[in-house]
Design a protein around this motif. Structure first.
Motif, mmCIF file in Angstrom:
data_model
loop_
_atom_site.group_PDB
_atom_site.id
_atom_site.type_symbol
_atom_site.label_atom_id
_atom_site.label_comp_id
_atom_site.label_asym_id
_atom_site.label_seq_id
_atom_site.Cartn_x
_atom_site.Cartn_y
_atom_site.Cartn_z
ATOM 1 N N LEU A 65 -12.902 23.844 47.555
ATOM 2 C CA LEU A 65 -13.412 22.596 48.124
ATOM 3 C C LEU A 65 -13.264 22.599 49.640
ATOM 4 O O LEU A 65 -14.156 22.148 50.368
ATOM 5 C CB LEU A 65 -12.665 21.410 47.516
ATOM 6 C CG LEU A 65 -13.224 20.009 47.809
ATOM 7 C CD1 LEU A 65 -14.638 19.864 47.261
ATOM 8 C CD2 LEU A 65 -12.316 18.940 47.222
ATOM 9 N N THR A 115 -18.873 21.940 45.857
ATOM 10 C CA THR A 115 -19.175 20.659 46.494
ATOM 11 C C THR A 115 -18.378 19.517 45.881
ATOM 12 O O THR A 115 -18.384 18.407 46.411
ATOM 13 C CB THR A 115 -20.674 20.350 46.386
ATOM 14 O OG1 THR A 115 -21.072 20.437 45.012
ATOM 15 C CG2 THR A 115 -21.485 21.346 47.201
ATOM 16 N N SER A 116 -17.712 19.774 44.763
ATOM 17 C CA SER A 116 -16.819 18.790 44.152
ATOM 18 C C SER A 116 -15.896 19.528 43.198
ATOM 19 O O SER A 116 -16.090 20.712 42.913
ATOM 20 C CB SER A 116 -17.608 17.708 43.401
ATOM 21 O OG SER A 116 -18.121 18.214 42.183
ATOM 22 N N SER A 152 -18.361 11.701 41.325
ATOM 23 C CA SER A 152 -18.846 12.715 42.261
ATOM 24 C C SER A 152 -20.355 12.580 42.398
ATOM 25 O O SER A 152 -21.070 12.405 41.421
ATOM 26 C CB SER A 152 -18.476 14.115 41.780
ATOM 27 O OG SER A 152 -18.976 14.342 40.489
ATOM 28 N N ALA A 206 -21.772 16.417 49.262
ATOM 29 C CA ALA A 206 -20.360 16.207 49.583
ATOM 30 C C ALA A 206 -20.102 16.153 51.082
ATOM 31 O O ALA A 206 -19.333 15.308 51.558
ATOM 32 C CB ALA A 206 -19.520 17.313 48.941
ATOM 33 N N GLN A 230 -14.761 12.876 44.570
ATOM 34 C CA GLN A 230 -15.163 14.233 44.218
ATOM 35 C C GLN A 230 -14.540 14.736 42.918
ATOM 36 O O GLN A 230 -15.111 15.587 42.252
ATOM 37 C CB GLN A 230 -14.795 15.194 45.350
ATOM 38 C CG GLN A 230 -15.581 14.955 46.633
ATOM 39 C CD GLN A 230 -17.072 15.080 46.408
ATOM 40 O OE1 GLN A 230 -17.785 14.093 46.349
ATOM 41 N NE2 GLN A 230 -17.549 16.285 46.247
#
Length: 563
Positions: A270, A276-277, A479, A483, A504
């Motif tokens: 991350l 991205t999550s 999420s 992001a 997230q």
């Protein structure tokens, strides 16, 4: 063979000879991320299959994805292109399980995924009915899809060259049960003994080559290097930058021997934006996503008893979307967010009553424009935003939030009970005689109970100067994708990173308790909507900006006969 040849009055003696010459040359093989000597068997070549969820109860609208399992080889990108071509523009997430393979091919796959704006997750697919390697299977005929299955993360891997392919996704998730690992690149140099047949002439004692042809080729051995060259490092760094992934991934690759694999921890992935999550593949493939608004692109409806037999295409290709029969009613969706100016209808406040902006419905890309048009009619007045929304478009929520912060407005989660008519109703006329919409002023009351603010709605709430969620209101986070944009936005709103982390790490909607929202900085207090729209707030000193006195005649005329 020789002959006399006269040229420009001079005599030349030419001799044509045929010679066999052997050379030992070194060929540079395409570098591959392999780990052991001798070369390990990484299993079957990667195959691509379009799969429809077989989860109970998801029909008629179920998620679909591209299952990508096997070793990445030089020809893999070409097979993936054929799959994408068969999909005719449909955007399905890629669920990948791969031990790695050919690095250049992995880079090409990543760029194809990014070009087509696809999401990616590490996972496997458990097929039901027809299997990808089965020929002439007819078990799924008439069901509207060639392959059905269920995705799962436990035991799935994305190692070696696979993370380079993975980096191409728009949304990239691994989860706690899958495994993503990297290591040094292995470059294999192959020695090849070539035997040539060379034809040449001797002119004035000098050889002039006329023709050169390879007549035999033999393997003369090979050797490997286990450290990437500067040129390769530069190329990989440029690729990761292109994909928006931090160079920490490359450093871990360089520092991990080719004989081993370094698993990347979720938080490290991350931090470097490789994921991205912190979600798993459920974010992209769980059946409940098809109930969201708007419906994700990988959800497809097959009406009951209307299944169509898929086209007869190779396994590597995918089943294109089946056209809906004429007259098919699309699934019901929440209405787009609409804005209305509202004045409190409680007779206790007349003639000095609070006013607010009611914002209800699904956030879309057009929401910021509608909000901007309404704000332009207020001549600088600062009215609180009373919002109730199931969520929607993330970028739309961010843009709307920035407008709210720019105008220094408060935001509270609640709904508006209109006493004249619902602004969404046909023919509804606002109190000042202007048709409902941007310019009309409606009469109403605010209510906490039954209001919701889910997913992207929380992004809008974060923009308020004062941010309130009453005890009877509900706010959930999930999420959202995008992001980096969400992280920058929350930082601009001066809200701590803990809220971003909370968003997230939840792949499904998670309701936040009042104390949690206060601790995360999402809310500024525990008060309800009455703090901003209650009937008595206009008697306080100083008087709130959203209070306005109406002429007594108008006030009396506007008072409803009953409450």
């Amino acid at each position: 063979m020789g002959w006399w040849h006269r040229l420009n009055g001079r005599t030349w003696w030419s001799l044509r000879l045929i010679c066999l010459v052997s050379f030992c040359v070194i060929g540079h093989a395409a570098f591959a991320a392999k780990t052991k000597k001798p070369v390990p068997d990484l299993g079957p070549t990667m195959r691509f299959v379009v799969v429809r969820s077989n989860a109970p109860g998801c029909e008629p609208t179920c998620p679909e994805w591209i299952s990508a399992e096997g070793t990445i080889e030089a020809g893999t990108p070409a097979r993936f292109k054929r799959t994408l071509k068969a999909l005719r523009g449909r955007k399905l997430p890629v669920v990948v399980d791969s031990p790695g393979g050919h690095v250049e091919a992995a880079l090409a796959l990543g760029r194809l995924i990014r070009k087509n704006k696809l999401d990616i997750a590490v996972g496997k697919t458990r097929f039901t009915g027809c299997q990808p390697d089965a020929k002439d299977c007819k078990e799924n005929d008439g069901k509207g899809a060639r392959y059905f299955g269920n995705p799962y993360a436990n035991g799935a891997i994305c190692n070696s060259a696979c993370p380079l392919m993975f980096a191409g996704g728009i949304r990239r998730v691994v989860g706690q049960w899958a495994y993503l690992g990297v290591h040094q690149i292995t470059t294999t140099y192959i020695r090849t003994k070539l035997q040539y047949r060379t034809t040449y002439r001797v002119v004035r004692g000098k050889k002039k080559i006329i023709d050169k042809k390879i007549v035999s080729r033999k393997n003369a051995g090979s050797y490997k290097t286990y450290e990437m060259s500067k040129a390769v490092e530069k190329r990989l760094a440029a690729y990761l930058k292109e994909m928006g992934v931090g160079l920490g991934v490359l450093e871990t690759m360089k520092n991990t021997p080719a004989s081993g694999i370094q698993q990347l921890a979720p938080y490290d992935m991350l931090q470097t934006n490789l994921v991205t999550s912190l979600d798993s593949l459920d974010l992209l493939t769980t059946p409940t996503i098809c109930k969201a608004t708007p419906v994700p692109a990988n959800c497809r409806e097959i009406p009951a008893n209307k299944g169509a037999e898929p086209a007869d295409v190779p396994t590597v290709e995918a089943k294109p979307e089946i056209p809906q029969p004429a007259g098919t009613v699309p699934p019901k969706q929440e209405a787009e967010m609409r804005f209305a100016l509202v004045r409190g209808s409680n007779p206790l406040c007349n003639p000095d009553c609070p006013e607010w902006i009611s914002a209800e419905g699904t956030i879309t890309a057009g929401t910021p424009d509608r909000l901007r048009k309404l704000l332009d009619t207020l001549s600088g007045r600062r009215l609180p935003v009373v919002i109730s929304s199931p969520g929607g478009d993330v970028l739309g929520a961010i843009a709307a939030g920035r407008l709210i912060r720019e105008q220094k407005l408060d935001v509270v989660v609640a709904r508006t009970d209109f006493v004249d008519c619902d602004p969404g109703a046909v023919g509804c006329i606002a109190r000042d005689g202007v048709h409902a919409g941007l310019d009309g002023i409606h009469a109403g009351l605010t209510i906490d109970s039954g209001s919701e603010c889910d997913a992207a709605c929380a992004i809008v709430v974060a923009s308020g100067v004062r941010r309130l969620v009453g005890p009877s209101a509900r706010l959930s986070v999930q999420s959202l994708g995008q992001a980096r944009q969400v992280e920058v936005y929350l930082d601009d709103m001066a809200i701590g990173r803990d809220l971003f982390t909370a968003i997230q790490r939840n792949s499904v909607r998670h309701q936040l308790e009042p104390d949690t929202m206060l601790k995360l900085g999402l809310t500024t207090g525990r008060q309800s909507v009455d703090e901003l729209t209650g009937a008595t707030i206009c008697r306080s000193v100083p008087k709130p900006d959203n209070c306005r006195v109406m002429p007594s005649a108008n006030a009396e005329a506007a008072t409803p006969p009953k409450l």
